[in-house]
Design a protein around this motif. Structure first.
Motif, PDB file in Angstrom:
ATOM      1  N   ALA A 106      24.982  22.373  36.278  1.00  0.00           N
ATOM      2  CA  ALA A 106      25.044  23.437  35.270  1.00  0.00           C
ATOM      3  C   ALA A 106      25.886  24.608  35.784  1.00  0.00           C
ATOM      4  CB  ALA A 106      23.630  23.899  34.909  1.00  0.00           C
ATOM      5  N   ARG A 109      29.509  23.757  35.543  1.00  0.00           N
ATOM      6  CA  ARG A 109      30.015  23.803  34.162  1.00  0.00           C
ATOM      7  C   ARG A 109      30.349  25.219  33.716  1.00  0.00           C
ATOM      8  NH1 ARG A 109      26.124  19.994  32.746  1.00  0.00           N
ATOM      9  NH2 ARG A 109      24.740  21.675  32.082  1.00  0.00           N
ATOM     10  N   ARG A 110      29.580  26.181  34.205  1.00  0.00           N
ATOM     11  CA  ARG A 110      29.794  27.569  33.762  1.00  0.00           C
ATOM     12  C   ARG A 110      31.052  28.206  34.354  1.00  0.00           C
ATOM     13  NH1 ARG A 110      24.348  28.418  35.030  1.00  0.00           N
ATOM     14  NH2 ARG A 110      24.976  29.780  36.728  1.00  0.00           N
ATOM     15  N   HIS A 111      31.708  27.523  35.291  1.00  0.00           N
ATOM     16  CA  HIS A 111      32.878  28.140  35.940  1.00  0.00           C
ATOM     17  C   HIS A 111      34.125  27.302  35.769  1.00  0.00           C
ATOM     18  CE1 HIS A 111      29.624  30.449  37.657  1.00  0.00           C
ATOM     19  NE2 HIS A 111      30.517  31.397  37.744  1.00  0.00           N
ATOM     20  N   ARG A 113      36.634  28.212  33.322  1.00  0.00           N
ATOM     21  CA  ARG A 113      37.400  28.938  32.318  1.00  0.00           C
ATOM     22  C   ARG A 113      38.767  29.319  32.855  1.00  0.00           C
ATOM     23  NH1 ARG A 113      34.675  33.159  29.170  1.00  0.00           N
ATOM     24  NH2 ARG A 113      36.329  32.381  27.843  1.00  0.00           N
ATOM     25  N   SER A 117      37.808  32.812  35.091  1.00  0.00           N
ATOM     26  CA  SER A 117      36.583  32.754  35.897  1.00  0.00           C
ATOM     27  C   SER A 117      36.929  32.467  37.354  1.00  0.00           C
ATOM     28  CB  SER A 117      35.611  31.702  35.350  1.00  0.00           C
ATOM     29  OG  SER A 117      36.061  30.406  35.645  1.00  0.00           O
ATOM     30  N   VAL A 118      36.060  32.922  38.231  1.00  0.00           N
ATOM     31  CA  VAL A 118      36.248  32.607  39.634  1.00  0.00           C
ATOM     32  C   VAL A 118      36.171  31.088  39.806  1.00  0.00           C
ATOM     33  CG1 VAL A 118      35.399  34.805  40.482  1.00  0.00           C
ATOM     34  CG2 VAL A 118      33.786  32.977  39.985  1.00  0.00           C
TER      35      VAL A 118
ATOM     36  N   GLU B  73      31.232  39.819  34.327  1.00  0.00           N
ATOM     37  CA  GLU B  73      30.730  38.685  35.103  1.00  0.00           C
ATOM     38  C   GLU B  73      31.476  37.400  34.779  1.00  0.00           C
ATOM     39  OE1 GLU B  73      28.913  37.869  37.540  1.00  0.00           O
ATOM     40  OE2 GLU B  73      28.439  35.766  37.218  1.00  0.00           O
ATOM     41  N   THR B  74      31.725  37.178  33.505  1.00  0.00           N
ATOM     42  CA  THR B  74      32.181  35.845  33.121  1.00  0.00           C
ATOM     43  C   THR B  74      33.692  35.706  32.961  1.00  0.00           C
ATOM     44  OG1 THR B  74      32.010  36.342  30.766  1.00  0.00           O
ATOM     45  CG2 THR B  74      30.037  35.451  31.825  1.00  0.00           C
ATOM     46  N   ASP B  75      34.397  36.785  32.706  1.00  0.00           N
ATOM     47  CA  ASP B  75      35.793  36.638  32.263  1.00  0.00           C
ATOM     48  C   ASP B  75      36.817  37.438  33.032  1.00  0.00           C
ATOM     49  OD1 ASP B  75      36.217  35.104  29.492  1.00  0.00           O
ATOM     50  OD2 ASP B  75      34.182  35.889  29.620  1.00  0.00           O
ATOM     51  N   GLU B  76      36.446  38.008  34.166  1.00  0.00           N
ATOM     52  CA  GLU B  76      37.421  38.865  34.846  1.00  0.00           C
ATOM     53  C   GLU B  76      37.765  38.345  36.234  1.00  0.00           C
ATOM     54  OE1 GLU B  76      36.088  42.925  34.388  1.00  0.00           O
ATOM     55  OE2 GLU B  76      36.395  42.843  32.216  1.00  0.00           O
ATOM     56  N   CYS B  77      37.446  37.091  36.483  1.00  0.00           N
ATOM     57  CA  CYS B  77      37.843  36.431  37.737  1.00  0.00           C
ATOM     58  C   CYS B  77      37.463  37.266  38.972  1.00  0.00           C
ATOM     59  CB  CYS B  77      39.346  36.151  37.736  1.00  0.00           C
ATOM     60  SG  CYS B  77      39.817  34.953  38.998  1.00  0.00           S
ATOM     61  N   GLY B  78      36.319  37.929  38.886  1.00  0.00           N
ATOM     62  CA  GLY B  78      35.865  38.678  40.054  1.00  0.00           C
ATOM     63  C   GLY B  78      36.539  40.023  40.234  1.00  0.00           C
ATOM     64  N   ASP B 295      26.549  26.172  26.261  1.00  0.00           N
ATOM     65  CA  ASP B 295      26.609  25.393  27.497  1.00  0.00           C
ATOM     66  C   ASP B 295      26.494  23.892  27.192  1.00  0.00           C
ATOM     67  OD1 ASP B 295      26.618  24.499  30.032  1.00  0.00           O
ATOM     68  OD2 ASP B 295      24.696  25.372  30.615  1.00  0.00           O
TER      69      ASP B 295
ATOM     70  N   ARG C 212      45.395  33.750  39.653  1.00  0.00           N
ATOM     71  CA  ARG C 212      44.065  34.341  39.766  1.00  0.00           C
ATOM     72  C   ARG C 212      44.131  35.728  40.414  1.00  0.00           C
ATOM     73  NH1 ARG C 212      41.672  29.100  39.828  1.00  0.00           N
ATOM     74  NH2 ARG C 212      39.882  29.001  38.422  1.00  0.00           N
TER      75      ARG C 212
END
Lengths: 329, 329, 329, 329
Positions: A106, A109-111, A113, A117-118, B73-78, B295, C212
């Motif tokens: 899981a 799957r969340r990473h 993008r 995403s990192v 958290e989700t979309d800024e590549c850290g 998800d 990235r």
């Protein structure tokens, strides 16, 4: 171990920064213990061993997947983020502080993008876990396979590696590189050393320039032989396993005395109890030292058994637990 | 807005790096919009505005508390980790992408282990949220109070601030500094600008040297007047609110057509649908563009309404949704 | 260029983040200009282009060798250190802001202490230099050869690349990849663009994950077509070279008028004067705008000629210089 | 010192992470040695002590001014840059590795370009210097005054502090806080300890959260008493000064034997020789161990005298030097 340090001291004019005979002997010893050629980097703290290992396995825009209760997440004041220049720790839930394959899938799957995403880069396991449970070689291999398939490297926090090994009854090789571990933080301080830990690299193709990372972070000790001497003594005649077996046995006695107050199985040297607040107060009043665990509403105690616990102290604790259970169980 | 840029272009010999008349006029405009003296720092991306704001509010060993679905958290590549030199994002759950007081309290409790844990430093909210829901001034203030009591600063990601404002029907001041927001990322690109965002500092005592942070991260644009011109045009005659109202209205029409396929209330310009995989396929076949959310197991669509959507396109989407619902609802 | 942006604006529904037709056209244009396949990454500032390029070529424990007067050292508030997570800039002296082979060799010799010293990783040149002098293809190649032999990559800060090209009278390919340049910061803002620069990667094997790095540093502009449109207009019909030739010619007129007050040869669009403090005061009193250069004791002026300078202004400056020289020369 | 560690070992159940009796005793001892209340943070390496001290005194966009030959610049693989998240080391020239007031003033003048240049934040001196020369209290105070006037803090790298103190014949207080030093890296490893250094904070208002910086960088040793025990033994009965006096005396004998081959005055425990390549070869052939210094063309030797040098070795070196000088001098 102190004697070993004193002996190292007599070698006054040894070369510094790790180019000495003791360090070379230790390297040979680790290769033998793990039955494979390894690279070894010594440090004085477990936090340094973990953070250096991780930073050698991830770019700054990487993600390090670990259990929500992992030491690297909860107790190192952001050391992995510091050493890796800002990699992200991605937390996975799982019972008894163990990562599960489903949880790992899981998180992966969340990473996905792309550039937004990192990039998932490292799976960091802990064996024995922060709750004293262990992974078997098979469990480790199942997780490592998923990680490697996704392009991740596998780090093992072995602060309590000896305790896990004793419990699993397998070889060091079986619980590490044969199960897919790329880099191990080999802990010794919690199991008897003064201040000595080792980074063991099984798969040097995956790691960056650990030597410079270590120097740059101030962890290249000049009188390196004092660290090597500790670890040689620790490995010699399986002292490390003897100490861990003693600690595990002590923990098992405490767990037996605590019975169903245990939060979960005791598989190494720590015991977690959830006997209710009143019992915890009674234990504390009885002089028992433990850490408060859990999140306020459900108080929990973490007792850590040691190889050097006096028999009288241990017996006293057992008696107190039996008495309390008889009274309130 | 293009016309404004062209006009800015005529001022060929303007001073560079923000020391020009348009930038000064924009500063005055923002002070008026927010009814208080503010500091303004322009950037060309929302990621830069967020990451700079956050890095000005936290030390590297700090924790930034935000919702699990937050853009940072989700979309800024850290990016927040990069700009803050490794601060940790601590994720809070909550329905409809909103942080709740309970979730905030629990996250704060988990970070009180002294030197072993990072220090909770920033609460970062998003209004409208990543799910298009909004916080009221009261909800914002309740969270900001908890944060300030714990020694945290409050950042607001306002990528869709205009949309939230229109929905809540309150003033910019009420939804920001009067509710305890210390620093706002004021978004404009998603609501019509070419590439212009603003960091609005309400509480300059809490922030570090944003000017140097911005220069150091390559976000001090030399021909600064082109950014200022866009934002002046954006604020002029409440154009920003007009555009947001139009986008919100369009989203409301889509939501009405989607009926109970909506995952939750539509409070700004995005609509989330969970109609099942077959309907999503049908929508895609019908030429509807949307983002895949959710998800895997429970597919979800995110539709973003725009102020510049053609009426024919919108009507066609409505009709398609009504038809699909009639067929399968 | 404004017209190009307006045209880009009409393409309302273009895909964002660089996946649009204009960006693709620009990529093709750059491949043609440089006569080789290149990777292109757009940014809005030269500092971002430089710092991203450098951080893609060096590990954190690396050293970036550059001239003492390089923009990356003196004017970017530590951006290269920030983007590279702490790489060290090693400064080389050399006349007229040019790195010499001897200076480069000496700097390399000083960084061969194994794990105790940072590793020399990048040579960063500037063409035209910060003093408006230029490197020829042969000079560039000589330095690049030394760098490559030592395991370094070669970055070229081309904030004034067009001006250097016009002066050297060679092709873009000859002054870059054929001379050993691995990555170029292609400047446009100083030569007419609004806010658009490009990173041109010639040797993609040497660079890390720029995509990235760019996202993470907030430099991935969502409405990417507005940047691409500017640069397409800039390249179209050799506009960039026309503008640069005009600026260089204007500088040459100023230099001729200043005669032996010039600190050194004028090879692009800037002129450096050392006429003594009194003449500088007189120039300033005459309305001439220039930067103070030099280190207190020997005041120096930097005049930057522009492609858009009005003839009357230029003639007035020439006359003032001739008059001052007649009076005091 | 080994005995002290063994004694510390007997205190098996001491509290960890510095909350033990030995650490408290050491704190009291340092306050007495420096005649003022100080904060003390122990580390295991000098690089960590320096880098932590510096990172507590500068923001990432700061500049640390130091001599070109400073250990923090040449021998720590970029540790100050790593710990400070990218601060810039600005190098100052000066004879015999000493910073001069003029050199300091010039460096400060070069960093006054507002947001475009990093901010001068720390002056880092070394006493005794990397060339074994020393600063007097007056020299230190003169530099510290310039630094403080410019808004900088003052760090002292005291890897050889005891040697400087013995040479200057003053008190620890006079050579540190009374002369304007804000933070001292108090070295012990080079003067007899196994692996123990101390950060001594005189001016806690200037420093950041060293406790968290130390934890986060993996330098908070859990069994802290072993470090404290070493330093207590080191301070006890002025052992540190006795050892340093012995090393200085040994160096003086070497310097006397080397005569005018010495590059400069010998003021602590190192001797620098420039006798030409042939003599250096002869020394090496004679079994003398030294470091190569200098930059290729003018070979130079650095000999470090130790407190534990055997008299026979020392006499042999003296004789060899006298013989070589008689032969070639």
């Amino acid at each position: 171990m102190i004697a070993a340090i004193a002996a190292a001291n007599d070698a006054q004019h040894a070369t510094s920064y790790g180019d000495d005979a003791l360090t070379q002997a230790l390297h040979a010893a680790f290769c033998e213990v793990f039955e494979t050629p390894v690279e070894v980097f010594l440090t004085t703290t477990g936090t340094a061993a973990n953070a250096l290992s991780i930073s050698a396995l991830t770019p700054p825009w990487g993600a390090v997947l670990c259990h929500r209760e992992a030491h690297i997440e909860t107790d190192e004041c952001g050391a992995p983020e510091f050493f890796s220049n800002g990699a992200k720790l991605v937390l996975i839930d799982g019972p008894c502080a163990r990562v599960t394959p489903d949880g790992l899938h899981a998180a992966l799957r969340r990473h996905q993008r792309g550039v937004h995403s990192v990039r998932a880069s490292v799976l960091s396991l802990t064996n024995a876990t922060e709750r004293g449970t262990t992974y078997s070689p098979e469990q480790t291999a199942a997780l490592a396979d998923i990680a490697h398939s996704g392009g991740l490297s596998v780090h093992l926090d072995g602060a309590r590696f000896a305790n896990a090994l004793v419990h699993q009854g397998c070889t060091p090789a079986e619980l590490t590189h044969r199960a897919g571990v790329d880099v191990l933080s080999f802990g010794a301080t919690k199991n008897g050393a003064l201040n000595a830990e080792a980074i063991i690299v099984f798969n040097s193709e995956r790691v960056g320039d650990i030597a410079r990372l270590r120097k740059r972070s101030g962890h290249l000790v000049s009188k390196h032989r004092y660290l090597a001497a500790q670890l040689l003594a620790y490995l010699n005649d399986d002292l490390w396993l003897t100490l861990a077996a003693r600690a595990n046995a002590n923990a098992a006695r405490i767990a037996a005395a605590a019975g169903d107050w245990c939060s979960h199985a005791c598989e190494s040297n720590s015991v977690f109890l959830k006997p209710g607040a009143a019992v915890l107060d009674a234990l504390r009043a009885g002089g028992v030292q433990f850490y408060d665990w859990g999140d306020g509403e459900a108080p929990e105690a973490r007792l850590v058994a040691s190889w050097c616990q006096a028999e009288t102290d241990l017996a006293q604790l057992e008696n107190l637990l039996y008495a309390l259970r008889a009274e309130r169980g």
